[in-house]
Motif scaffolding. Structure first.
Motif, PDB file in Angstrom:
ATOM      1  N   UNK A   1       1.643   0.459  -9.629  1.00 40.80           N
ATOM      2  CA  UNK A   1       0.226   0.727  -9.902  1.00 40.80           C
ATOM      3  C   UNK A   1      -0.655  -0.087  -8.957  1.00 40.80           C
ATOM      4  N   UNK A   2      -1.933   0.278  -8.891  1.00 42.41           N
ATOM      5  CA  UNK A   2      -2.858  -0.460  -8.031  1.00 42.41           C
ATOM      6  C   UNK A   2      -3.074  -1.878  -8.551  1.00 42.41           C
ATOM      7  N   UNK A   3      -3.029  -2.064  -9.874  1.00 42.52           N
ATOM      8  CA  UNK A   3      -3.158  -3.411 -10.448  1.00 42.52           C
ATOM      9  C   UNK A   3      -1.988  -4.296 -10.008  1.00 42.52           C
ATOM     10  N   UNK A   4      -0.783  -3.727 -10.058  1.00 39.48           N
ATOM     11  CA  UNK A   4       0.403  -4.486  -9.607  1.00 39.48           C
ATOM     12  C   UNK A   4       0.278  -4.837  -8.125  1.00 39.48           C
ATOM     13  N   UNK A   5      -0.222  -3.875  -7.355  1.00 48.05           N
ATOM     14  CA  UNK A   5      -0.397  -4.118  -5.915  1.00 48.05           C
ATOM     15  C   UNK A   5      -1.378  -5.268  -5.686  1.00 48.05           C
ATOM     16  N   UNK A   6      -2.494  -5.252  -6.422  1.00 41.42           N
ATOM     17  CA  UNK A   6      -3.509  -6.300  -6.258  1.00 41.42           C
ATOM     18  C   UNK A   6      -2.931  -7.673  -6.618  1.00 41.42           C
ATOM     19  N   UNK A   7      -2.185  -7.739  -7.727  1.00 44.25           N
ATOM     20  CA  UNK A   7      -1.554  -9.012  -8.117  1.00 44.25           C
ATOM     21  C   UNK A   7      -0.569  -9.478  -7.050  1.00 44.25           C
ATOM     22  N   UNK A   8       0.215  -8.547  -6.517  1.00 45.39           N
ATOM     23  CA  UNK A   8       1.204  -8.891  -5.488  1.00 45.39           C
ATOM     24  C   UNK A   8       0.504  -9.365  -4.215  1.00 45.39           C
TER      25      UNK A   8
ATOM     26  N   UNK B   1       3.277   5.950  -2.667  1.00 42.16           N
ATOM     27  CA  UNK B   1       4.473   6.667  -3.133  1.00 42.16           C
ATOM     28  C   UNK B   1       4.589   6.655  -4.657  1.00 42.16           C
ATOM     29  N   UNK B   2       3.587   6.091  -5.324  1.00 42.24           N
ATOM     30  CA  UNK B   2       3.547   5.994  -6.786  1.00 42.24           C
ATOM     31  C   UNK B   2       4.715   5.171  -7.339  1.00 42.24           C
ATOM     32  N   UNK B   3       5.171   4.162  -6.578  1.00 42.28           N
ATOM     33  CA  UNK B   3       6.251   3.289  -7.036  1.00 42.28           C
ATOM     34  C   UNK B   3       5.699   2.098  -7.819  1.00 42.28           C
TER      35      UNK B   3
ATOM     36  N   UNK C   1       0.837  -1.208   0.000  1.00 38.58           N
ATOM     37  CA  UNK C   1       0.000   0.000   0.000  1.00 38.58           C
ATOM     38  C   UNK C   1       0.872   1.259   0.000  1.00 38.58           C
ATOM     39  N   UNK C   2       1.978   1.188   0.728  1.00 35.14           N
ATOM     40  CA  UNK C   2       2.897   2.323   0.788  1.00 35.14           C
ATOM     41  C   UNK C   2       3.535   2.557  -0.590  1.00 35.14           C
TER      42      UNK C   2
END
Length: 186
Positions: free
Chosen positions: A150-157, A146-148, A141-142
């Protein structure tokens, strides 16, 4: 910090939790003797607390007896006292230059207590793994904040971390089932 770093760190921490559980379970006594019971016994060696395996040779004499042979004769009484004081329910007896440590057979009631202890250890390990998952999700989430990534990448991770969590929880369950079976075997 990247998503790959978060996943790698998470997997390493979960693996350590599983290894810690396995070490803790190895300390739980079953009906058979094994040298691992004495691994954490500390002996007063010239004023310094020292692991028993560093001052004596620890072997199995038979299925119910552990043999401890000190490297120095004058350490016999010190080692015998350390084993008694370790609160393992063992009563060592000296025979010449060797200390024999018979493991008493477990009663049915004691076996059930051991199973409860094993389940508690397992639950603690699962809690640790879930806490690691929570920390990883917060790190992800951090990264989004910090825009490091995307939200899609976060969801997959997050999905991958959940799969990792499920894998380690099932490994914990398997280790618990194996130990429970071992404890209940007469």
């Amino acid at each position: 910090m990247t998503i790959i770093d978060v996943k790698k760190n998470t997997e390493q921490r979960m693996q350590k939790s599983l290894e810690t559980l396995k070490v803790d379970l190895s300390k739980v006594r079953t009906g058979r003797a094994h040298t691992g019971i004495l691994d954490h016994v500390m002996v007063d060696y010239y004023g310094a607390p020292t692991n028993i395996t560093q001052v004596a040779n620890v072997t199995l004499i038979d299925a119910r007896t552990i043999g401890v042979q000190p490297w120095e004769k004058k350490m016999i009484t010190t080692i015998e006292k350390a084993i008694r004081d370790a609160d393992l329910g063992l009563n060592p007896a000296t025979q010449g230059e060797m200390i024999r440590v018979p493991t008493p057979p477990l009663t049915e009631e004691r076996r059930k207590e051991m199973v409860k202890l094993v389940k508690t250890e397992g639950e603690d390990a699962k809690i640790a793994i879930r806490n690691i998952r929570r920390d990883a999700n917060e790190s992800l989430k951090k990264l989004v904040k910090d825009k490091a990534c995307s939200e899609d990448d976060e969801r997959r991770a997050q999905d991958e971390i959940q799969k990792l969590t499920d894998k380690f929880v099932s490994d914990v369950d398997k280790a618990l089932a194996d130990k429970e079976k071992e404890v209940l075997t007469v």
